[in-house]
Write an enzyme that holds these catalytic residues in place. Structure first.
Site, PDB file in Angstrom:
ATOM      1  N   ILE A   1      17.455   9.629  -8.290  1.00 17.09           N
ATOM      2  CA  ILE A   1      18.130   9.279  -9.538  1.00 17.09           C
ATOM      3  C   ILE A   1      19.370   8.462  -9.188  1.00 17.09           C
ATOM      4  O   ILE A   1      20.219   8.899  -8.411  1.00 17.09           O
ATOM      5  CB  ILE A   1      18.517  10.532 -10.344  1.00 17.09           C
ATOM      6  CG1 ILE A   1      17.264  11.345 -10.695  1.00 17.09           C
ATOM      7  CG2 ILE A   1      19.294  10.156 -11.605  1.00 17.09           C
ATOM      8  CD1 ILE A   1      17.546  12.690 -11.336  1.00 17.09           C
TER       9      ILE A   1
ATOM     10  N   GLU B   1      19.082  15.273  -5.950  1.00 18.97           N
ATOM     11  CA  GLU B   1      18.497  14.466  -7.026  1.00 18.97           C
ATOM     12  C   GLU B   1      17.297  13.664  -6.549  1.00 18.97           C
ATOM     13  O   GLU B   1      16.916  12.677  -7.163  1.00 18.97           O
ATOM     14  CB  GLU B   1      19.557  13.533  -7.630  1.00 18.97           C
ATOM     15  CG  GLU B   1      20.029  12.423  -6.733  1.00 18.97           C
ATOM     16  CD  GLU B   1      21.197  12.800  -5.814  1.00 18.97           C
ATOM     17  OE1 GLU B   1      21.830  11.870  -5.301  1.00 18.97           O
ATOM     18  OE2 GLU B   1      21.458  13.996  -5.606  1.00 18.97           O
TER      19      GLU B   1
END
Length: 198
Positions: free
Chosen positions: A62, A104
């Site tokens: 991300i 992430e």
């Protein structure tokens, strides 16, 4: 007595399933955990080596996730992780593996898939994540994803027993996607070409 024995057996089976799910699933995202990913990747690579098949790995990150946490808070950050995980899971086939790699980062292992097929799925995931509208106290916002793609045996020849090389190739491709502006997918071959040109 018989009913009690059946009830105890059913409860034991339910508890066993719950414990197995806890041992194989990331509690925040519901995706498989890193251990399951490594085990399944190893199995797929051995099978691909025996039968001359291909396995593709997508490493997803991300973009600017720290900024999301700093701006909107960690609870919203957790919601972003869950929503992105749902997108990733919705795009993969049942024979593939979607897992939380850490922080992430997510990883997808595509069985019997070449680099072109991996790129198609990576782009589909990327575009679906880009469509997400996420909510916070400070208003709606979006997020993007960068992806690195590597394929066995092209990007890790002879590495069925050395899955680390395949993951490193995907990681280098992911790094190239980040360096190249984020919100894109890059193959290991493309990343290697950029390094050679530099």
């Amino acid at each position: 007595v018989l009913a009690n024995q059946i009830a105890v057996s059913l409860e034991n089976a339910r508890m066993y399933q719950a414990m197995e799910a806890m041992a194989t699933t990331d509690s925040l995202t519901g995706l498989k955990n890193r251990r399951v990913f490594q085990e399944r990747l190893s199995e797929m690579l051995r099978r691909a080596e025996r039968h001359g098949g291909q396995v593709t790995v997508l490493l997803c990150d991300i973009d600017h996730f720290k900024r999301i946490n700093d701006t909107y808070g960690h609870l919203v950050g957790d919601q972003v992780l869950r929503r992105v995980a749902q997108v990733v899971q919705a795009q993969v086939r049942t024979i593939d593996v979607a897992a939380r790699y850490g922080g992430e980062e997510f990883v997808v292992v595509l069985d019997s898939t070449d680099q072109a097929g991996g790129r198609l799925l990576a782009e589909r995931i990327r575009q679906e994540v880009q469509k997400l509208v996420l909510q916070s106290d400070k208003g709606a916002f979006g997020c993007t994803l960068s992806l690195g793609i590597s394929t066995f045996p092209d990007d890790a020849p002879g590495a069925a027993s050395e899955q680390r090389l395949l993951i490193e190739s995907a990681d280098q491709a992911l790094y190239a996607a980040k360096r190249g502006g984020r919100n894109q997918s890059v193959t290991a071959r493309e990343a290697a070409a950029v390094r050679t040109a530099a």
